[in-house]
Design a protein around this motif. Sequence first.
Motif, PDB file in Angstrom:
ATOM      1  N   THR A   5       0.838  -1.193   0.000  1.00 34.18           N
ATOM      2  CA  THR A   5       0.000   0.000   0.000  1.00 34.18           C
ATOM      3  C   THR A   5       0.872   1.242   0.000  1.00 34.18           C
ATOM      4  O   THR A   5       2.062   1.210   0.278  1.00 34.18           O
ATOM      5  N   VAL A 209      -5.505   1.683   0.104  1.00 34.02           N
ATOM      6  CA  VAL A 209      -5.547   2.025   1.525  1.00 34.02           C
ATOM      7  C   VAL A 209      -6.343   1.006   2.330  1.00 34.02           C
ATOM      8  O   VAL A 209      -6.329   1.043   3.554  1.00 34.02           O
ATOM      9  N   LEU A 210      -7.053   0.109   1.629  1.00 28.42           N
ATOM     10  CA  LEU A 210      -7.771  -0.958   2.319  1.00 28.42           C
ATOM     11  C   LEU A 210      -7.762  -2.193   1.432  1.00 28.42           C
ATOM     12  O   LEU A 210      -8.323  -2.190   0.331  1.00 28.42           O
ATOM     13  N   THR A 220     -13.642  -0.994  10.760  1.00 21.64           N
ATOM     14  CA  THR A 220     -12.381  -0.900  10.010  1.00 21.64           C
ATOM     15  C   THR A 220     -12.559  -0.114   8.724  1.00 21.64           C
ATOM     16  O   THR A 220     -11.746   0.754   8.384  1.00 21.64           O
ATOM     17  N   THR A 224     -11.073   3.776   7.817  1.00 24.32           N
ATOM     18  CA  THR A 224     -10.273   4.088   6.626  1.00 24.32           C
ATOM     19  C   THR A 224     -10.871   5.263   5.871  1.00 24.32           C
ATOM     20  O   THR A 224     -10.151   6.171   5.422  1.00 24.32           O
TER      21      THR A 224
END
Length: 518
Positions: A5, A209-210, A220, A224
């Motif tokens: 990432t 980013v996820l 979660t 983000t």
Amino acid sequence: GSPGTVEMSEMVSPQMARKATPSSPVPASPGGFAYSTNEAGGRQLPQEYVGRDRFEEFKPNPVKLTAEEPVSTFSIDVDTASYAFVRRALNGGHLPQKNAVRTEELINYFAYDYLRPDRRGTPFSIITEAGPSPWNPDTHLLHIGVQGYEVSREDLPAANLVFLVDVSGSMQSPDKLELLKSALRLLVRELGADDRVSMVVYAGASGVVLEPTAGDQTATIIATLDGLTAGGSTNGGAGIRLAYSMAQQAFIRDGINRIILATDGDFNVGTVDFEMLKQLVEERRGQGIGLTTLGFGTGNYNDHLMEQLADAGNGNYAYIDTLGEARKALVDEMSSTLMTIAKDVKIQVEFNPATVAEYRLIGYENRALAREDFSNDRVDAGEIGAGHSVTAIYEIALTGSAGERLGDSRYQPDQRPSGNVDELALVRVRYKQPDGGTSRLIEQPVRKAELVRKLEQTSGNYRFAAAVAGFGQILRGGRYTSDFDYDEVLELARGARGDDLFGYRGEFLQLANLASGL
């Protein structure tokens, strides 16, 4: 910090944010600047604000002579972005740009009480109704409705969703990135353990980013989202490539696989060529991954790009101007936004010259297809989602009536066609199954005996859609609507408001009233 990432601090650092040059915000109240006046005497934003939003320029469909051109062909359109953009303009105290008004998207913003198909073998039903025109006593309207079958939330297959989020400097305003976060939070709370969510962001660079995360890991996913900040230029092409890669990584066989692109469409670095971006999306749709676009903000908004990317990606396009609109698109209409039940849906209407002298299609200007495209399965067209309805309206002049506009030809023999006088038209619909490559055909005649003689005897669906069609045409200058005005739009719509479960029709009445004042 996950492997592979890009750290958000690298992408949207304070230095990048300082270099960004987001557009000046458009004042929300009418008192912030002097307005210009349009052709009809209504107020519009000054050109320095109007010119920053990009819409495809088009002219309304012309009246056509049935004897010369009896067949009309177009792709369906289930997008609703134009309605939300018109609403934002009117609530801001000014009339929308003419090219921002796509009348078919205004009509299709609303649900209609059409007969729903009871089995998936035929994914939709076709409804027709013909009656008087409210703006011309000498013409009639042919109303065509296509209704897709419903899929309940519980019966939706598992979804693999990739949120592709623009975090460039142009998104740095409350009506853009902050509204975007709130909109996606609504969708996240509707997902379950079998669903998967990934998140890709792009500015000058793009990054994950996820990683694919179970849909029930709400905290979660939302954390983000909450961590996103804006800054930098916009490399949308790189972001799209990475999003497709993530969608392929978490692909769910027999499930929903879709990228949700959320942006103002202001791509200014990387792949910025319009046709190249479309080609990129078209190449990937064959992998079974759809693309939905959500538009945000004003000032540098690229409506044309957003609409065309969604079309190329076998998805739909919505403009999010309020959190209420986000709820409509992503929660209330979740099934139709995410799940496609038929693709490449085309409509062709063949008018009978013995009964219909002239016709014109209201809206769908940028959805027109050549006659031969109808049976060509290589030609792309629109998609219908679960529960979606599509409405098309033609204004027709009956043969021998006072509604004919085009007059006689000097050199053609003056003789009326003879033949079948029992039918007004034949409606044909072609579609493919979501995973199919060969189209199927449905045909349905419209009989002259079905023609309703009085406007008040038509259905509520007919009258409300006609009111919205009149509203859209007036906003575009009213070339074909004569003296029909906003007061008559209001009167017609009030009488056909119906149950209005979510209040959308009531809101339309408020918008027509605002437009009248402006």
